[in-house]
Design a protein around this motif. Structure first.
Motif, PDB file in Angstrom:
ATOM      1  N   SER A 695       0.814  -1.217   0.000  1.00 37.75           N
ATOM      2  CA  SER A 695       0.000   0.000   0.000  1.00 37.75           C
ATOM      3  C   SER A 695       0.845   1.265   0.000  1.00 37.75           C
ATOM      4  N   THR A 698      -0.664   3.850  -2.454  1.00 35.37           N
ATOM      5  CA  THR A 698      -1.960   4.314  -1.946  1.00 35.37           C
ATOM      6  C   THR A 698      -1.769   5.283  -0.783  1.00 35.37           C
ATOM      7  N   HIS A 699      -0.834   4.979   0.097  1.00 36.64           N
ATOM      8  CA  HIS A 699      -0.578   5.858   1.234  1.00 36.64           C
ATOM      9  C   HIS A 699      -0.064   7.206   0.763  1.00 36.64           C
ATOM     10  N   ASN A 722      -9.655  -0.651   0.731  1.00 35.49           N
ATOM     11  CA  ASN A 722      -8.324  -1.237   0.593  1.00 35.49           C
ATOM     12  C   ASN A 722      -8.401  -2.746   0.833  1.00 35.49           C
TER      13      ASN A 722
END
Length: 796
Positions: A695, A698-699, A722
């Motif tokens: 992730s 995404t973070h 998620n």
């Protein structure tokens, strides 16, 4: 497509000139004058037109098909067992249609005779009473089951599927080497031999008049379906399990015919009726095609040490509630000593001679026969009377000539003659195999299959040949190094090309079959093991990438990381973790139990993944080398997961597999967050869950800040979008749960559904600030409780 000349090519003549027939032995390729049999001419001319390079490519194509299809046999030795590649001899055995008809007529007579004998032995017993069969042969046979005396089969017949091992003698006549009435194996392998051989010679096969096999299986399948009750959950094959040497065949034929594949633990008996343990509860079944020996079917009445069967099945058969294919106790007909009495019994019961004689046999329990056998010892082989193995399978038959212990054996025969039989020593006919660039003669026998259908006995037009090695006829079984080949029955006229498709007047969508609890359990654990393996790969990649950067395993972050891995049984000095390899082996074990429900592509991908992991374990170094190895494994496991998710039919079994993945992923993420978001974690620890949770991007997009505890918890625990977050997986679990058969019964939530809702709600109302490590530990505990509730509700 190659053009086949009607006249032999130079290459064909070269192959024939190098072909050496064995003196005193019949040959399938050539007759007694050394002339090529007419039925072989077309194929031989075709084969002779191929270059050695083309032949090699064709053989490789057939071998690749077998590997891709996962065809194997289990070979046993003193150290245990191992799966071996299927030993296909690519040159088929070709027989004329008229000769096959002669074989068919003789074997139908023999099958009817065996049925009559079975009916007598478990019924009136007149054959023993009138002296046609010695009483001690029956009484001493472990295959004769006293509890089944007087039982009349529900189907009306004791034998529904039989096989015969046949061979051609030196005079060209076919002989029966042995009868297979217990639980004949090999029909599925015959199918795979045919498919593989047509991959090798697709052009020649497509334009040849070779009898097809599908019609035989279709008629047998339809017959078994008609024997079952309307309310049944289907027809099933009863297998001893994946460690038997023919398990692949059981799974393959179950898929091919659309039958369930059951083990003894899948069945229970209630009120004299067999019931299948399914995720929807107990479901009745009235037809079992057993692939294990009769004595192991019921530990209550038969073999008390059996862990393969189901208590009460013998009683279900006796009460007429269950058809067993074949009848319990049918293995008694395989005793070698029976061959000595069949010719006379055929004359007595049917008033006719055996059309297809069996190998000449004398039971040494009678003075005259024993003395005759010993006087002709130079032409005889001696062995155990009650053995059910075939003469050329395990070297049980021994000659009294040139044997160091011949005097001891002779004395044993004199003292305990009833324990021995003598059989005429014969040499099997030979058939060509292609080795070292030439055709070579090898000994062979053919296994022929017959099934009882609505119109009587139906014979598989072909079967499969077992071919010995170059040591002679003493080694012909695969366990001893032999090979197998397809058998073609060639017709001079066009043959019907039957398929398995049923003849219907309109399309009706078939309902998905029931799911046995054991199969659901293995799918559930397959999901868990695959997710656990992926997590371990990501964990190792993250650790070794950081080790490469710092080159200091004693750094605070790496020591913290190593302590976490030790909690998962990963030692710091391990490069490729042993637990990863073991987990993949466990995944293969679960998949192996459901080969009838698992695609060939899925199995191949999983096996390749496991093999690659073990290879990396041998030669991977710490740091970047290991990180790269884990990256390769992650690509492979992602391919496996995508293949299974996108290709597997989304029935109940698929849901159990995804439930296993969801709960395992949620549990592992809770463990990861609890450890690396703890207040005492060193600098850089918060990046690790984001990395392992795949992730990072995404973070970066969502928070535009460096990681902190709140962003990590929000993304990996509470984010509903998620797929790596705990809440997302719990939502997935609840959605799958709604489709399971026992949920929301009578408009009430089950205990499992209530527990899932409670955990989901407790997590959903949390915020990153209020979600503490202690609650993450509770999540882990609650997920284990969900697994226990799921198991209690569906998997037992």
């Amino acid at each position: 497509m190659e053009q086949t000349s009607k006249t032999p090519t130079d290459r064909t003549m070269q192959l024939l000139n190098n072909y050496r027939m064995v003196d005193g032995v019949a040959d399938e390729l050539m007759d007694q004058t050394g002339t090529v049999r007419e039925v072989w001419s077309s194929f031989l001319n075709f084969f002779g037109a191929l270059s050695p390079e083309d032949i090699e490519k064709r053989f490789a194509k057939g071998n690749q098909y077998l590997r891709d299809a996962g065809v194997f046999f289990r070979q046993y030795d003193d150290t245990g067992s191992v799966e071996r590649d299927w030993p296909l001899s690519h040159i088929p055995v070709i027989l004329e249609e008229t000769e096959w008809q002669t074989i068919t007529t003789g074997l139908i007579q023999r099958a009817n005779l065996l049925e009559d004998i079975m009916a007598d032995l478990y019924g009136a017993n007149t054959l023993v009473a009138n002296g046609h069969i010695p009483a001690e042969l029956i009484a001493k046979s472990p295959e004769w089951l006293r509890p089944m005396i007087g039982t009349k089969p529900r189907s009306g017949h004791f034998l529904n599927l039989v096989a015969f091992e046949i061979g051609r003698g030196p005079d060209g006549q076919w002989w029966v080497l042995g009868d297979r009435t217990q639980a004949p194996s090999g029909a599925g392998f015959a199918l795979e031999n045919r498919v593989a051989t047509t991959h090798v010679f697709p052009d020649h096969y497509s334009r040849s008049n070779i009898h097809r096999l599908a019609g035989f299986f279709k008629r047998f399948r339809d017959t078994l379906h008609d024997l079952s009750n309307e309310q049944d959950c289907g027809v099933a094959i009863l297998t001893p399990g994946r460690l038997t040497d023919t398990y692949f065949e059981h799974a393959y034929i179950a898929r091919y015919l659309g039958f369930m594949l059951l083990e003894g633990e899948d069945i229970t008996v209630r009120n004299g009726k067999a019931m299948v343990r399914t995720v929807a509860g107990l479901q009745p079944i009235s037809v079992l095609w057993r692939r294990l020996d009769s004595a192991f079917v019921d530990p209550l009445e038969l073999n008390e040490y059996s862990i393969l069967g189901t208590p009460g099945l013998a009683d279900a058969v006796r009460q007429g509630n269950l058809t067993m294919i074949n009848a319990l106790g049918s293995g008694v007909m395989e005793n070698r000593a029976f061959l000595a009495f069949l010719p006379r019994i055929c004359q007595e019961m049917r008033g006719e001679q055996l059309l297809l004689p069996n190998i000449a046999t004398w039971w040494c329990g009678q003075d005259q026969e024993r003395n005759h056998a010993l006087s002709k010892a130079d032409t005889m082989m001696f062995g155990p009377a009650l053995s059910t193995t075939l003469p050329f399978e395990q070297n049980e038959m021994i000659s009294l000539l040139n044997q160091q212990n011949s005097d001891v054996l002779r004395q044993n025969i004199m003292n305990n003659g009833s324990d021995y039989v003598a059989q005429e020593a014969i040499s099997l006919s030979t058939t060509p195999v292609y080795e070292e660039g030439i055709l070579q003669a090898r000994p062979m026998s053919i296994r022929v299959f017959m099934a009882r259908t609505h119109t009587g006995w139906d014979i598989l037009p072909g079967g499969y040949a077992r071919i010995g090695d170059n040591k002679g006829t003493s080694v012909i079984a695969m366990q001893g190094g032999g090979q197998v080949a397809d058998v073609w029955v060639a017709s001079p006229k066009r043959v019907e090309r039957e398929t398995m498709a049923p003849k219907t007047t309109g399309f009706v969508r078939a309902q998905p079959e029931v799911l046995p609890s054991r199969a659901a359990d293995n799918l559930f654990w397959l999901g868990r093991y695959s997710e656990r393996a992926e997590f371990t790969m990501r964990l190792s990649r993250a650790y070794h990438a950081r080790l490469e950067e710092s080159n200091n395993p004693d750094a605070a972050l790496l020591k913290h990381f190593a302590n976490y891995m030790e909690n998962l049984s990963i030692e710091q000095d391990e490069v490729v973790p042993q637990v990863l390899c073991d987990t993949l082996v466990s995944a293969m074990g679960s998949a192996g139990h459901i080969r009838d429900r698992f695609s060939v592509d899925g199995w191949t991908a999983l096996k390749d993944l496991s093999d690659t992991a073990w290879q990396f374990k041998e030669n991977t170094h710490p740091g970047d080398d290991c990180a790269r190895a884990m990256q390769i494994l992650l690509r492979k496991i992602s391919g496996f997961s995508g293949l299974v998710h996108e290709s597997m039919y989304h029935y109940t079994g698929w849901r159990f597999m995804n439930i296993g993945r969801a709960l395992e992923r949620a549990s592992l993420m809770a463990s990861l967050l609890r450890y690396f978001t703890a207040p005492d974690s060193p600098s850089g620890a918060l990046d690790i869950p984001v990395d392992i949770g795949d992730s990072i991007m995404t973070h970066q997009r969502r928070y535009v800040v460096t990681t902190n505890r709140e962003t990590v918890i929000d993304l990996l625990a509470l984010d509903t979008l998620n797929p790596r977050s705990i809440l997302y997986q719990l939502t997935e679990f609840r959605e799958h749960l709604e489709y399971l058969p026992q949920e929301n019964k009578n408009a009430q939530m089950s205990k499992l559904a209530k527990a899932a809702l409670k955990l989901h709600t407790e997590l959903a109302i949390k915020s990153p600030e209020t979600l503490r490590p202690s609650f993450l530990r509770e999540i882990e505990k609650s997920i284990y409780e969900l697994c226990d509730l799921l198991s209690a509700s569906y998997l037992k």
